[in-house]
Design an enzyme around this catalytic site. Structure first.
Site, short mmCIF file in Angstrom:
data_model
loop_
_atom_site.label_atom_id
_atom_site.label_comp_id
_atom_site.label_asym_id
_atom_site.label_seq_id
_atom_site.Cartn_x
_atom_site.Cartn_y
_atom_site.Cartn_z
N LYS A 1 0.88 -1.19 0.00
CA LYS A 1 0.00 0.00 0.00
C LYS A 1 0.90 1.22 0.00
O LYS A 1 2.02 1.18 0.51
CB LYS A 1 -0.87 0.03 1.26
CG LYS A 1 -2.09 0.88 1.13
CD LYS A 1 -3.23 0.08 0.51
CE LYS A 1 -4.43 0.91 0.18
NZ LYS A 1 -5.58 0.06 -0.20
N ASP B 1 -7.02 4.15 -4.62
CA ASP B 1 -7.67 4.05 -3.30
C ASP B 1 -8.27 5.44 -3.08
O ASP B 1 -8.49 6.18 -4.06
CB ASP B 1 -6.66 3.65 -2.20
CG ASP B 1 -7.34 3.21 -0.90
OD1 ASP B 1 -7.78 2.06 -0.82
OD2 ASP B 1 -7.44 4.04 0.04
P1 NDP Z 1 -12.83 7.71 -3.11
O1 NDP Z 1 -11.76 8.71 -2.92
O2 NDP Z 1 -13.36 7.45 -4.47
O3 NDP Z 1 -14.08 8.04 -2.19
C1 NDP Z 1 -13.92 8.13 -0.81
C2 NDP Z 1 -15.25 8.54 -0.19
O4 NDP Z 1 -15.17 8.42 1.21
C3 NDP Z 1 -15.61 9.98 -0.49
O5 NDP Z 1 -17.01 10.10 -0.51
C4 NDP Z 1 -15.00 10.69 0.70
O6 NDP Z 1 -15.58 11.95 0.99
C5 NDP Z 1 -15.27 9.73 1.82
N1 NDP Z 1 -14.23 9.88 2.85
C6 NDP Z 1 -12.90 9.75 2.68
N2 NDP Z 1 -12.25 9.98 3.82
C7 NDP Z 1 -13.20 10.29 4.72
C8 NDP Z 1 -13.16 10.63 6.07
N3 NDP Z 1 -11.99 10.72 6.74
N4 NDP Z 1 -14.35 10.87 6.70
C9 NDP Z 1 -15.52 10.78 6.02
N5 NDP Z 1 -15.62 10.47 4.72
C10 NDP Z 1 -14.48 10.22 4.09
O7 NDP Z 1 -12.26 6.34 -2.48
P2 NDP Z 1 -12.76 4.85 -2.69
O8 NDP Z 1 -14.21 4.81 -2.94
O9 NDP Z 1 -11.84 4.22 -3.66
O10 NDP Z 1 -12.40 4.22 -1.27
C11 NDP Z 1 -13.36 4.15 -0.21
C12 NDP Z 1 -12.95 3.06 0.77
O11 NDP Z 1 -12.91 1.80 0.08
C13 NDP Z 1 -11.56 3.21 1.40
O12 NDP Z 1 -11.60 2.67 2.70
C14 NDP Z 1 -10.67 2.33 0.51
O13 NDP Z 1 -9.52 1.91 1.19
C15 NDP Z 1 -11.63 1.19 0.25
N6 NDP Z 1 -11.35 0.35 -0.91
C16 NDP Z 1 -11.19 0.89 -2.16
C17 NDP Z 1 -10.97 0.06 -3.24
C18 NDP Z 1 -10.86 0.58 -4.63
O14 NDP Z 1 -10.72 -0.24 -5.54
N7 NDP Z 1 -10.92 1.87 -4.87
C19 NDP Z 1 -10.85 -1.39 -3.08
C20 NDP Z 1 -11.11 -1.86 -1.74
C21 NDP Z 1 -11.32 -1.00 -0.71
P3 NDP Z 1 -14.78 13.30 0.62
O15 NDP Z 1 -14.91 13.42 -0.86
O16 NDP Z 1 -15.45 14.38 1.38
O17 NDP Z 1 -13.36 13.07 1.06
O1 2IT Z 2 -7.92 -1.67 -0.76
C1 2IT Z 2 -7.85 -2.18 -1.89
O2 2IT Z 2 -8.00 -3.39 -2.06
C2 2IT Z 2 -7.63 -1.28 -3.03
N1 2IT Z 2 -7.56 -0.07 -2.84
C3 2IT Z 2 -7.44 -1.86 -4.40
C4 2IT Z 2 -6.03 -2.34 -4.59
C5 2IT Z 2 -5.67 -2.80 -5.97
O3 2IT Z 2 -4.47 -3.08 -6.15
O4 2IT Z 2 -6.52 -2.88 -6.86
#
Ligand code: NDP
Ligand code: 2IT
Length: 451
Positions: free
Chosen positions: A124, A164
């Site tokens: 990460k 992420d």
């Molecule tokens: P994005 O940046 O696309 O979206 C994040 C969302 O969460 C936004 O709506 C953001 O709001 C909100 N957010 C972020 N930080 C905070 C905080 N501290 N408090 C409240 N709201 C918050 O990220 P992802 O959708 O990609 O990721 C979301 C979650 O999913 C994370 O935990 C990530 O690790 C996990 N994840 C992502 C994967 C991926 O493929 N992208 C895979 C597996 C897990 P704002 O815009 O106001 O910051």
């Molecule tokens: O938390 C996660 O699994 C991710 N942000 C996706 C990682 C990846 O390599 O696709």
């Protein structure tokens, strides 16, 4: 080493890294019976080795903003464990990013990737850079300077980053361009790439779609489906958007979304048309979720009070909950509110969104609960499929990728349940995921010797 000693040493060696301690403690408690009964895991000091990153890289990122002012940020990459494949995991750009958060994420990623059945180790990275309010040019200059250093440490057979929080298609594009230029090579060094330049169909959708496939598998064990279920979703980014999309496609009713400023409740349900508005708002206009109620006045918006002891979003009546924003967004009070409202299932889309106390509340009230390392693994699994396609120099159709994703989520679901039952915790997806992921990585480490 005894339980107290192992966890104590993690605290002493990683002072103040509370998120990392939290993730390590959860896995340790799940696998402890295995360590107690297996001399080989103890003698080879498997757990002690797993909590020590194989390598971590920390670097300065200097860039120039639009006003000509020099900005300094921190860049990191944690290369946690490569026993079963090249390091693999996302990059997070958020002001809260520090070593504790990235180590917890890299640690979780190691077990998650093992659960996918694909050959990927755990990693990460990211930066405390805040993309919010920055111009495209500023984001591009930051990404280029970030990659100027990171390219020395990654490669398609070494370490393959992805998105992420704060890192989506735009950032992956700038990062890939900078890598290609620096190395004069076109390889699958990042996943989540665009369709025309090595990306896999369904990767943008994969985490959210996979989450809902996983949830449907969970409900299936009680002869239920997500159809007509009212679903709470937090977040409005990549994971939340495609979670909402798949809930709608499978006949469920998504009734909330949020960002770090507040949340919207739409009792009538977020439809495809309303979701299109959220996607445009968040991905193109980079606006706030509060704007949803201007377009759809039947919905309500509430600002989040970050000093409150609970989040009222989790006190809305629903059948299922999908936290898809960030770590520790659901505490014990929120969990009790969900239980009080008779929630039947909570599947984590975010990484570690529930505190240990919240998980305890779900488990002791027989709420079906799945940890992110199982239910959000569809994203990295499809990254693994993107890597396979890049190695082959060939692209699968959306249908082929989606079918593979559904199969992988079913396998992960069944693997968790089988491991949980075998080790005396029938129906406990958390224990099952931790044990199954641990065994795969541990046995690979032992086979490869003391290195
Ligand atoms: P994005 O940046 O696309 O979206 C994040 C969302 O969460 C936004 O709506 C953001 O709001 C909100 N957010 C972020 N930080 C905070 C905080 N501290 N408090 C409240 N709201 C918050 O990220 P992802 O959708 O990609 O990721 C979301 C979650 O999913 C994370 O935990 C990530 O690790 C996990 N994840 C992502 C994967 C991926 O493929 N992208 C895979 C597996 C897990 P704002 O815009 O106001 O910051
Ligand atoms: O938390 C996660 O699994 C991710 N942000 C996706 C990682 C990846 O390599 O696709």
């Amino acid at each position: 080493m005894s339980q107290e000693k192992i966890l104590k040493q993690v605290e002493v060696r990683n002072p103040g890294e509370t998120e990392f301690h939290q993730a390590v403690t959860e896995v340790y408690e799940s696998v402890k019976p295995l360590l107690d009964s297996s001399e080989k895991y103890r003698n080879f000091k498997i757990f002690e080795r797993m909590v020590e990153p194989e390598r971590f890289i920390s670097f300065r990122v200097t860039w120039m903003d639009d006003r000509g002012e020099v900005q300094v940020n921190r860049g990191f990459r944690i290369q946690m464990n490569s026993a079963i494949g090249p390091y693999k995991g996302g990059l997070r750009f958020h002001p809260s990013v520090n070593l504790s958060i990235l180590k917890f994420l890299a640690f979780e990623q190691t077990f998650k990737n093992a659960l996918t059945g694909l050959p990927m180790g755990g990693g990460k990275g990211g930066s405390d850079f805040d993309p919010k309010g920055k111009s495209d040019q500023e984001v591009m200059r930051f990404c280029q300077n970030f990659m100027l250093e990171l390219e020395k440490h990654i490669g398609h057979r070494t370490d393959v980053p992805a998105g992420d929080i704060g890192v989506g298609g735009r950032e992956i594009g700038y990062l890939f361009g900078a890598y290609r230029k620096a190395r004069n090579e076109f390889t699958g060094v990042l996943t989540g790439k665009g369709q025309g330049w090595g990306g896999s169909l369904i990767r943008p959708e994969a985490t959210g779609y996979g989450l809902v496939y996983f949830a449907n598998n969970m409900l299936g064990t009680k002869n239920k489906t997500i159809e007509n279920k009212r679903c709470l979703v937090s977040g409005s980014g990549n994971v939340a958007q495609y979670t909402i999309e798949k809930i709608i496609q499978l006949g469920g009713i998504p009734s909330s979304a949020s960002d770090s400023s507040g949340y919207i409740v739409d009792e009538k349900g977020i439809t495809m048309e309303k979701l299109a508005f959220i996607k445009d708002l968040k991905n193109n206009r980079r606006g706030r979720i509060s704007e949803y109620v201007n377009a759809f006045p039947e919905a309500k918006y509430f600002e989040t009070d970050h000093s409150a002891d609970h989040n009222p979003l989790w006190n809305i009546k629903a059948d299922c909950a999908f936290p898809c924003a960030t770590q520790n967004e659901i505490n014990a009070l929120d969990a009790n509110n969900l239980v009080g409202n008779k929630i039947t299932m909570l599947a984590e889309g975010a990484n570690m969104p529930c505190t240990p106390e919240a998980i305890e509340v779900f488990l002791s009230n027989e709420v079906m609960y799945s940890p992110g390392k199982a239910s959000n693994a569809g994203g990295v699994a499809t990254s693994g499929l993107e890597m396979s396609q890049n190695y082959m120099g060939y692209n699968w159709t959306a249908e082929e990728v989606d079918n593979k994703l559904q199969g992988i989520m079913k396998d992960i679901h069944d693997t968790c349940l089988a491991a949980a039952e075998k080790y005396g915790h029938k129906g406990n997806y958390m224990v099952g995921a931790n044990i199954a992921g641990f065994i795969k990585v541990a046995d690979s480490m032992i086979a490869q010797g003391v290195i």
